[in-house]
Design an enzyme around this catalytic site. Structure first.
Site, PDB file in Angstrom:
ATOM      1  N   GLY B 260       0.797  -1.220   0.000  1.00  0.00           N
ATOM      2  CA  GLY B 260       0.000   0.000   0.000  1.00  0.00           C
ATOM      3  C   GLY B 260       0.833   1.275   0.000  1.00  0.00           C
ATOM      4  O   GLY B 260       2.052   1.253   0.219  1.00  0.00           O
ATOM      5  N   HIS B 261       0.158   2.396  -0.167  1.00  0.00           N
ATOM      6  CA  HIS B 261       0.849   3.686  -0.274  1.00  0.00           C
ATOM      7  C   HIS B 261       1.575   4.057   1.020  1.00  0.00           C
ATOM      8  O   HIS B 261       1.097   3.811   2.105  1.00  0.00           O
ATOM      9  CB  HIS B 261      -0.091   4.804  -0.713  1.00  0.00           C
ATOM     10  N   ASN B 262       2.757   4.618   0.838  1.00  0.00           N
ATOM     11  CA  ASN B 262       3.603   5.113   1.931  1.00  0.00           C
ATOM     12  C   ASN B 262       4.305   3.999   2.703  1.00  0.00           C
ATOM     13  O   ASN B 262       5.034   4.287   3.656  1.00  0.00           O
ATOM     14  CB  ASN B 262       2.819   5.952   2.951  1.00  0.00           C
TER      15      ASN B 262
END
Lengths: 353, 353, 353
Positions: B260-262
């Site tokens: 997922g993002h980050n």
């Protein structure tokens, strides 16, 4: 734009070729079903298939589950395929096609109205076919497809747009390779179907720990997909490291499934969506792996075993066994444990309270 | 068509380039292994690798697991790589290459016979390369690949057929980008390998609830794949929303994994097939995430922690810890719980009966 | 090559278009927020967004979680969006934009600085568009994209490189179809977004057992994606068998999700990464399915129900219910069971010891 109603009859002509109409007699013959309920019914013409609640007098429908009996009672279908147990539930004026295998009868009749489109022989103007590739008779190759050096494409196969068939790959006849599929280091039998985005033959996940990080172990096996195998959209089958990864004849694999290197699946297995089979694990014939189940590597699953959804299998499973849970255990034991824990924890919370 | 036997020797020349033959002396040197069992063995020539049961006098094989000792006793291999513990199990006439890291020795010898094919410099006639892109020396670009505006492709990288490198993307040297891969909003180090269908740099799953439905939160970070990262087939790595998604040097990600993002992964982590790491979660170095495990967002996993298959991790994990179960708990506790529940439920069912 | 620092400000100009600068007054208006903390602040110009710890006096930042209050105290941001509860935590000299829905305010301000790039009307020289396809005004079609016979592409839609839009497919206006997406047998509303590698409309997993193996049941329905639906990278949505597979307006589906044939999702549902919804299952409106959850077929999930991560749902779920575990049970019961089992097994092991 205005969206269409979602209760349209199946077989939207925008998307599906249609044949017929066919007489009920023809349909009964193709399905090996017995006609009941009305004299002279065999000459009545039908033009398609439809669910019980949507069918008109020109469509044939289908029942194989007791809970849809209320729909049968009210159906306007011209005919209904059903099992012997439901034959006396047929409403007045509805013809029955009685079959001991009603779902199979249904499959065949639906396929009679909507047969698979045969390959349209020819290579699209934009496709790239290496000059050393061998393309069989009647093969269809779509836009931007690529066929590698020394690849062999068997007769009457369809290679959809954007598919990539790698160097040396061999495909038997009547294969159906979907859009955006990639195949490398692989040999496929006849009538193999790969759905869009399937990945066949890439390197397995193999590496050794070296002094400066991981070092790749060459993956020197192949993927063998035997006759009539199907692989779902975006599923991945890695090639073997030292032996081949083999998927047995007739086995069907759903979407987003992972098959690790060296795995061996027997004949007519079913692997449902998002399940994973780790490297070097072996399945017998007629094994079912339900959705999201995971099998560790180097184990054996016996013939006709059934592995439940989300099951985590860490050791061999006997032929014919039913397992579920993580870690896997017999179905009966799993549900006994669940019920026991629920009861005890509830009792405990009341005592505490 | 007739399908091939699946017990063929590894390295089918249809698919694999082969070098050699090499002398046992050369192989021992490349693997830093000690030759035992026969005088003058260093001059014997071998032509490839094979498993114990299939190897002939011209192949070298490998043993690292006690349970394959029966195969060692009967092998016809010319030489066998093995650990010091097994050196006196060598049959008469079989040369041993003894290494304290036999799997690494094997990796190196197999790679000596079957080295990775170097990039074949050149841009395929059908590829689309934006005129503002910078293509390094010796780069290979395959059929129908696309290279976006201002993209930079480092020297000796291979961009396979159908791959899409987006605008502005930077790739270091010796990258291997597989077929049908898409990369956008990303910067890749040297020697990065992406397997077919990997998706790098698309929007993360970010939205706010507005009066008329969800509203997208712009995803303004990038993906950084450091040196020597590998990403498996059909895996997905979303770009960051406000900071970058970072995969540390040497980390290896298997097929169908979601990042997922980050998210931030450290160096030399292993993420096995179908695992998922949610947004903003951070992994230290040398972390192992087994197959189908899931990590919620915004947690930290310490260095060298190991997360078991199908584990559901809802909170931080200490460095060096081993966890499994859903929710995650220490390995020992998990198996204690499983055994206890089985015993109690069984006892209870007997009492009831 | 040298890799960039991963703590760069968001909005790297290599990848993101930037507008502005904008005055705080303009931003407050776009976010419907109240300006607090400094007279005349509405005329101060800002040039972008950044996290609290990285923002300078020229950026606006964001706080919605108590645990980041220490970062607020030290931020150098020119302005901060935050909820009413935190307004008195603003440091001296930092302007506050107070909103009851701070994350939505943030989404809108970030989108003001970095709006979605509009379609660049035109068909790439390498794309293949069937002559019978209808291409709306302002449509952008990328390199090697394919548009099938009789397909309809609504105005201002973007079809990225390598996407495959099948015969007869209908897309509304302002769609965004990512690289390597395939769509067949489907009708899409307006403002639908499909991320790279999504697979829409392939055959569902349907077959009957015949005398010589499995026989395919024709899949004669479609996929309907209503307005504003988003589907993540490498997710798969099979078309219906007898009715349509329908994804309701505004629903957002993450990466690597599987949706089986005939499934019906209501409006504004959320389906997180690697979840799977089996055939013929129905979701109401505003349902949340967390990561890696699995739903069997033919069940109903009521409005606003929430299914937890890795949950295995085998039966209907009431509207508004929260379930987790495999098999699914109420959240409270699940955690009670977990705690009870842990306690009992621990006690038992001490007694045994």
């Amino acid at each position: 734009m205005t969206l269409p109603a979602s209760d349209a009859l199946p077989g939207d002509p925008r998307f599906f070729h249609r044949e017929g109409p066919f007489s009920i007699g023809t349909l009964a013959e193709c399905a090996e079903a017995e006609i009941v309920g009305q004299d002279g019914a065999e000459d009545v013409m039908l033009r398609g298939v439809a669910p019980l609640q949507a069918a008109t007098a020109q469509e044939i429908s289908f029942l194989d589950n007791r809970r849809y009996l209320p729909l049968l009672a009210e159906t306007k279908a011209g005919a209904v395929i059903l099992g012997p147990a439901f034959r006396d539930k047929l409403p007045e004026g509805v013809v029955g096609l009685v079959s001991k295998v009603p779902y199979l009868a249904w499959a065949r009749i639906a396929a009679r109205f909507h047969p698979v489109t045969p390959a349209r022989a020819g290579v699209h103007a934009t496709a790239w076919v290496d000059e050393t590739a061998q393309i069989g008779e009647g093969v269809e190759i779509g836009a931007f497809a690529t066929i590698g050096a020394h690849a062999v494409i068997g007769a009457h196969s369809v290679i959809a747009a954007h598919a990539a068939i790698g160097d040396g790959v061999i495909l038997g006849s009547h294969n159906r390779i979907g859009t955006h599929v990639s195949v490398s280091h692989a040999i496929l039998g006849d009538r193999v179907t790969l759905y869009p985005g399937a990945r066949i033959g890439q390197d397995g996940f193999g590496f050794a720990i070296g002094p400066a990080g991981f070092e790749t172990v060459p993956q020197l096996g192949r993927v063998i997909l035997e006759h009539d195998v199907e692989v779902g959209a975006n599923s991945t089958i890695d090639r073997g490291s030292m032996r081949d990864t083999v998927i047995g004849a007739g086995t069907r694999i759903d979407n987003l499934v992972q098959i690790g290197h060296n795995a061996q699946l027997g004949r007519c297995c079913i692997v449902v969506s998002q399940a994973g089979i780790s490297g070097s694990t072996e399945l017998g014939d007629f094994v079912t792996i339900a959705a999201q189940a995971g099998l560790i590597g180097h184990i054996k699953i016996g013939d006709k075993a059934r592995v439940g959804a989300q099951c985590g299998v860490m050791s061999d499973v006997d032929a014919g066994a039913d397992v579920i849970g993580s870690p896997a255990m017999p179905f009966r034991e799993f549900f006994r444990n669940v019920a026991f824990l629920r009861r005890m924890a509830k009792k405990d919370s009341k005592t505490e309270g």
